[in-house]
Design a protein around this motif. Structure first.
Motif, PDB file in Angstrom:
ATOM      1  N   ARG A 134       0.434  -0.884   0.076  1.00 52.66           N
ATOM      2  CA  ARG A 134      -0.373   0.113   0.100  1.00 52.66           C
ATOM      3  C   ARG A 134       0.646   1.401  -0.015  1.00 52.66           C
ATOM      4  O   ARG A 134       0.259   1.974  -0.971  1.00 52.66           O
ATOM      5  CB  ARG A 134      -0.942  -0.103   1.500  1.00 52.66           C
ATOM      6  CG  ARG A 134      -1.570  -0.867   1.052  1.00 52.66           C
ATOM      7  CD  ARG A 134      -3.835  -1.260   2.104  1.00 52.66           C
ATOM      8  NE  ARG A 134      -2.476  -1.376   3.403  1.00 52.66           N
ATOM      9  CZ  ARG A 134      -2.735  -0.730   4.753  1.00 52.66           C
ATOM     10  NH1 ARG A 134      -3.343   0.415   4.048  1.00 52.66           N
ATOM     11  NH2 ARG A 134      -1.864  -1.103   5.179  1.00 52.66           N
ATOM     12  N   MET A 135       1.453   1.584   0.852  1.00 48.89           N
ATOM     13  CA  MET A 135       2.695   2.746   1.134  1.00 48.89           C
ATOM     14  C   MET A 135       3.742   2.633  -0.390  1.00 48.89           C
ATOM     15  O   MET A 135       3.768   4.049  -0.870  1.00 48.89           O
ATOM     16  CB  MET A 135       3.524   2.746   2.082  1.00 48.89           C
ATOM     17  CG  MET A 135       4.428   3.469   2.462  1.00 48.89           C
ATOM     18  SD  MET A 135       5.870   4.102   3.536  1.00 48.89           S
ATOM     19  CE  MET A 135       7.099   2.874   2.576  1.00 48.89           C
ATOM     20  N   ASP A 136       4.276   1.161  -1.333  1.00 45.66           N
ATOM     21  CA  ASP A 136       4.531   1.865  -2.661  1.00 45.66           C
ATOM     22  C   ASP A 136       3.951   2.135  -3.745  1.00 45.66           C
ATOM     23  O   ASP A 136       4.246   3.136  -4.924  1.00 45.66           O
ATOM     24  CB  ASP A 136       5.227   0.562  -2.736  1.00 45.66           C
ATOM     25  CG  ASP A 136       6.238   0.252  -1.827  1.00 45.66           C
ATOM     26  OD1 ASP A 136       6.808   0.427  -1.258  1.00 45.66           O
ATOM     27  OD2 ASP A 136       7.169  -1.352  -2.053  1.00 45.66           O
ATOM     28  N   ARG A 137       2.523   1.774  -3.456  1.00 41.30           N
ATOM     29  CA  ARG A 137       1.965   2.114  -4.600  1.00 41.30           C
ATOM     30  C   ARG A 137       0.955   3.138  -3.936  1.00 41.30           C
ATOM     31  O   ARG A 137       0.959   4.268  -5.294  1.00 41.30           O
ATOM     32  CB  ARG A 137      -0.122   1.557  -4.476  1.00 41.30           C
ATOM     33  CG  ARG A 137      -0.848   1.334  -5.441  1.00 41.30           C
ATOM     34  CD  ARG A 137      -1.228   0.121  -5.292  1.00 41.30           C
ATOM     35  NE  ARG A 137      -3.110   0.784  -4.037  1.00 41.30           N
ATOM     36  CZ  ARG A 137      -3.280  -0.343  -3.062  1.00 41.30           C
ATOM     37  NH1 ARG A 137      -2.427  -1.356  -3.341  1.00 41.30           N
ATOM     38  NH2 ARG A 137      -3.460  -0.242  -1.798  1.00 41.30           N
ATOM     39  N   ARG A 138       0.805   3.994  -2.875  1.00 40.72           N
ATOM     40  CA  ARG A 138       0.226   5.230  -2.741  1.00 40.72           C
ATOM     41  C   ARG A 138       1.585   6.173  -2.447  1.00 40.72           C
ATOM     42  O   ARG A 138       1.241   7.424  -3.375  1.00 40.72           O
ATOM     43  CB  ARG A 138      -0.022   5.088  -1.619  1.00 40.72           C
ATOM     44  CG  ARG A 138      -1.799   4.860  -1.714  1.00 40.72           C
ATOM     45  CD  ARG A 138      -2.968   5.769  -1.965  1.00 40.72           C
ATOM     46  NE  ARG A 138      -3.001   6.504  -1.642  1.00 40.72           N
ATOM     47  CZ  ARG A 138      -3.440   7.839  -2.494  1.00 40.72           C
ATOM     48  NH1 ARG A 138      -2.931   7.947  -3.536  1.00 40.72           N
ATOM     49  NH2 ARG A 138      -3.440   8.571  -0.979  1.00 40.72           N
ATOM     50  N   GLY A 139       3.042   6.069  -2.364  1.00 39.33           N
ATOM     51  CA  GLY A 139       4.052   7.089  -1.725  1.00 39.33           C
ATOM     52  C   GLY A 139       2.917   7.408  -0.745  1.00 39.33           C
ATOM     53  O   GLY A 139       3.363   6.425   0.049  1.00 39.33           O
ATOM     54  N   PHE A 140       3.678   8.881  -0.777  1.00 38.66           N
ATOM     55  CA  PHE A 140       3.909   9.103   0.886  1.00 38.66           C
ATOM     56  C   PHE A 140       2.874  10.759   1.151  1.00 38.66           C
ATOM     57  O   PHE A 140       3.449  11.454   1.157  1.00 38.66           O
ATOM     58  CB  PHE A 140       4.883   9.199   1.811  1.00 38.66           C
ATOM     59  CG  PHE A 140       5.210   8.870   3.011  1.00 38.66           C
ATOM     60  CD1 PHE A 140       4.858   7.958   3.158  1.00 38.66           C
ATOM     61  CD2 PHE A 140       4.258   9.836   3.826  1.00 38.66           C
ATOM     62  CE1 PHE A 140       5.076   7.274   4.950  1.00 38.66           C
ATOM     63  CE2 PHE A 140       4.918   9.079   5.267  1.00 38.66           C
ATOM     64  CZ  PHE A 140       4.570   7.993   5.490  1.00 38.66           C
ATOM     65  N   PRO A 141       1.554  10.450   0.424  1.00 34.55           N
ATOM     66  CA  PRO A 141       0.713  11.733   0.035  1.00 34.55           C
ATOM     67  C   PRO A 141       1.049  12.300   1.302  1.00 34.55           C
ATOM     68  O   PRO A 141       0.597  11.930   1.989  1.00 34.55           O
ATOM     69  CB  PRO A 141      -0.583  11.607  -0.551  1.00 34.55           C
ATOM     70  CG  PRO A 141      -0.816  10.014  -0.034  1.00 34.55           C
ATOM     71  CD  PRO A 141       0.771   9.836   0.377  1.00 34.55           C
ATOM     72  N   THR A 142      -0.258  13.966   1.364  1.00 35.18           N
ATOM     73  CA  THR A 142       0.591  15.234   2.756  1.00 35.18           C
ATOM     74  C   THR A 142      -0.900  13.541   3.202  1.00 35.18           C
ATOM     75  O   THR A 142      -1.653  13.200   2.719  1.00 35.18           O
ATOM     76  CB  THR A 142      -0.590  15.679   2.597  1.00 35.18           C
ATOM     77  OG1 THR A 142      -1.356  16.008   1.574  1.00 35.18           O
ATOM     78  CG2 THR A 142       1.053  17.389   1.745  1.00 35.18           C
ATOM     79  N   SER A 143      -0.441  14.453   4.543  1.00 37.62           N
ATOM     80  CA  SER A 143      -0.995  13.715   5.814  1.00 37.62           C
ATOM     81  C   SER A 143      -0.833  11.834   6.033  1.00 37.62           C
ATOM     82  O   SER A 143      -1.408  11.625   6.537  1.00 37.62           O
ATOM     83  CB  SER A 143      -3.163  13.736   5.982  1.00 37.62           C
ATOM     84  OG  SER A 143      -3.439  15.654   5.776  1.00 37.62           O
ATOM     85  N   ALA A 144      -0.635  11.351   4.718  1.00 37.94           N
ATOM     86  CA  ALA A 144      -0.002   9.977   5.740  1.00 37.94           C
ATOM     87  C   ALA A 144       0.962   9.950   6.602  1.00 37.94           C
ATOM     88  O   ALA A 144       1.563  11.045   7.125  1.00 37.94           O
ATOM     89  CB  ALA A 144       0.496   9.179   4.235  1.00 37.94           C
ATOM     90  N   PHE A 145       0.691   8.490   6.904  1.00 39.95           N
ATOM     91  CA  PHE A 145       1.957   7.929   8.483  1.00 39.95           C
ATOM     92  C   PHE A 145       1.936   6.689   8.344  1.00 39.95           C
ATOM     93  O   PHE A 145       1.229   6.294   7.076  1.00 39.95           O
ATOM     94  CB  PHE A 145       1.512   8.615   9.588  1.00 39.95           C
ATOM     95  CG  PHE A 145      -0.290   7.973  10.203  1.00 39.95           C
ATOM     96  CD1 PHE A 145      -0.175   6.942  10.389  1.00 39.95           C
ATOM     97  CD2 PHE A 145      -1.242   8.653   9.641  1.00 39.95           C
ATOM     98  CE1 PHE A 145      -1.427   5.945  11.216  1.00 39.95           C
ATOM     99  CE2 PHE A 145      -2.314   7.586  10.154  1.00 39.95           C
ATOM    100  CZ  PHE A 145      -2.487   6.795  10.911  1.00 39.95           C
ATOM    101  N   ALA A 146       3.229   6.369   8.354  1.00 38.19           N
ATOM    102  CA  ALA A 146       4.007   4.997   8.505  1.00 38.19           C
ATOM    103  C   ALA A 146       4.254   4.403   9.984  1.00 38.19           C
ATOM    104  O   ALA A 146       4.408   5.301  10.396  1.00 38.19           O
ATOM    105  CB  ALA A 146       5.178   5.012   7.738  1.00 38.19           C
ATOM    106  N   VAL A 147       3.845   3.329  10.167  1.00 32.72           N
ATOM    107  CA  VAL A 147       3.709   2.761  11.972  1.00 32.72           C
ATOM    108  C   VAL A 147       4.873   1.419  11.469  1.00 32.72           C
ATOM    109  O   VAL A 147       4.944   0.782  11.074  1.00 32.72           O
ATOM    110  CB  VAL A 147       2.586   1.827  12.397  1.00 32.72           C
ATOM    111  CG1 VAL A 147       2.900   1.574  13.654  1.00 32.72           C
ATOM    112  CG2 VAL A 147       1.446   2.547  12.777  1.00 32.72           C
ATOM    113  N   LEU A 148       6.161   1.712  11.877  1.00 31.19           N
ATOM    114  CA  LEU A 148       7.604   1.074  12.481  1.00 31.19           C
ATOM    115  C   LEU A 148       7.428   0.345  13.903  1.00 31.19           C
ATOM    116  O   LEU A 148       6.896   1.841  14.510  1.00 31.19           O
ATOM    117  CB  LEU A 148       8.113   1.710  11.858  1.00 31.19           C
ATOM    118  CG  LEU A 148       8.666   2.247   9.958  1.00 31.19           C
ATOM    119  CD1 LEU A 148       8.173   3.468  10.018  1.00 31.19           C
ATOM    120  CD2 LEU A 148       8.810   1.347   9.640  1.00 31.19           C
ATOM    121  N   THR A 149       7.547  -1.061  14.044  1.00 30.54           N
ATOM    122  CA  THR A 149       7.638  -1.256  15.002  1.00 30.54           C
ATOM    123  C   THR A 149       9.716  -1.471  15.165  1.00 30.54           C
ATOM    124  O   THR A 149       9.827  -1.525  13.689  1.00 30.54           O
ATOM    125  CB  THR A 149       6.952  -2.719  15.401  1.00 30.54           C
ATOM    126  OG1 THR A 149       7.523  -3.697  14.410  1.00 30.54           O
ATOM    127  CG2 THR A 149       5.716  -2.601  15.389  1.00 30.54           C
TER     128      THR A 149
END
Length: 172
Positions: A134-149
């Protein structure tokens, strides 16, 4: 807290900014950004992550994004406005995170692209479910966030040690 307990790092790109005749650092949010930031805040609240610390760029658009998003959280974390996050590379962002005290478990970093997306890509040596797709498809548009552990001390944070646990963008 033991450093063996997983930490969570949320990389949050500011909401949509306007382009008035001001310096880049002073650009405010656009109307869409003022609508999207609280939505992102609600999604952060839904994640159930109890943030201990928010690291926010000093740019007007990141400060405004955080001000609108944090009101949606059940607990307001300590917020540090950090000028080094403005226009920071992934390596510079890692250097700031490396300075985090080890009693802090969960951090949200509110910043800019391309640094935020680059950092998500660099830290994530692994991914859960379809988060990477999903992240690779969408990129990182404004207001996006990624959760990493991540398990380990903040000083040991480096490329490839995290797991991309979740990803969200306004059009998700």
């Amino acid at each position: 807290m033991s450093v063996a307990e997983p930490r969570r790092i949320v990389l949050f790109r500011h909401a949509k900014a306007d382009w008035p005749q001001v310096s880049d650092h002073e650009r405010p949010l656009a109307e869409r950004g003022r609508k999207d930031a609280p939505v992102a805040g609600r999604k952060l609240a839904d994640s159930g992550i109890p943030f201990d610390l928010a690291l926010c760029s000093t740019a007007a658009r990141t400060r405004e994004t955080w001000k609108l998003a944090v009101h949606e959280l059940p607990h307001r974390p300590k917020t540090v406005y950090e000028e080094r996050l403005y226009e920071a590379s992934p390596g510079e962002l890692i250097a700031v995170l490396n300075e985090t005290q080890d009693d802090v478990q969960n951090v949200v970093l509110i910043g800019h692209n391309p640094g935020v997306q680059g950092l998500a890509d660099i830290l994530a040596g692994d991914a859960e479910g379809d988060a990477r797709t999903r992240m690779d498809r969408r990129g990182f548009p404004t207001s996006a966030f990624a959760v990493l552990t991540y398990s380990g001390s903040w000083k040991a944070l480096e490329p490839g040690v995290g797991t991309l646990a979740d990803y969200w963008a306004p059009s998700e």
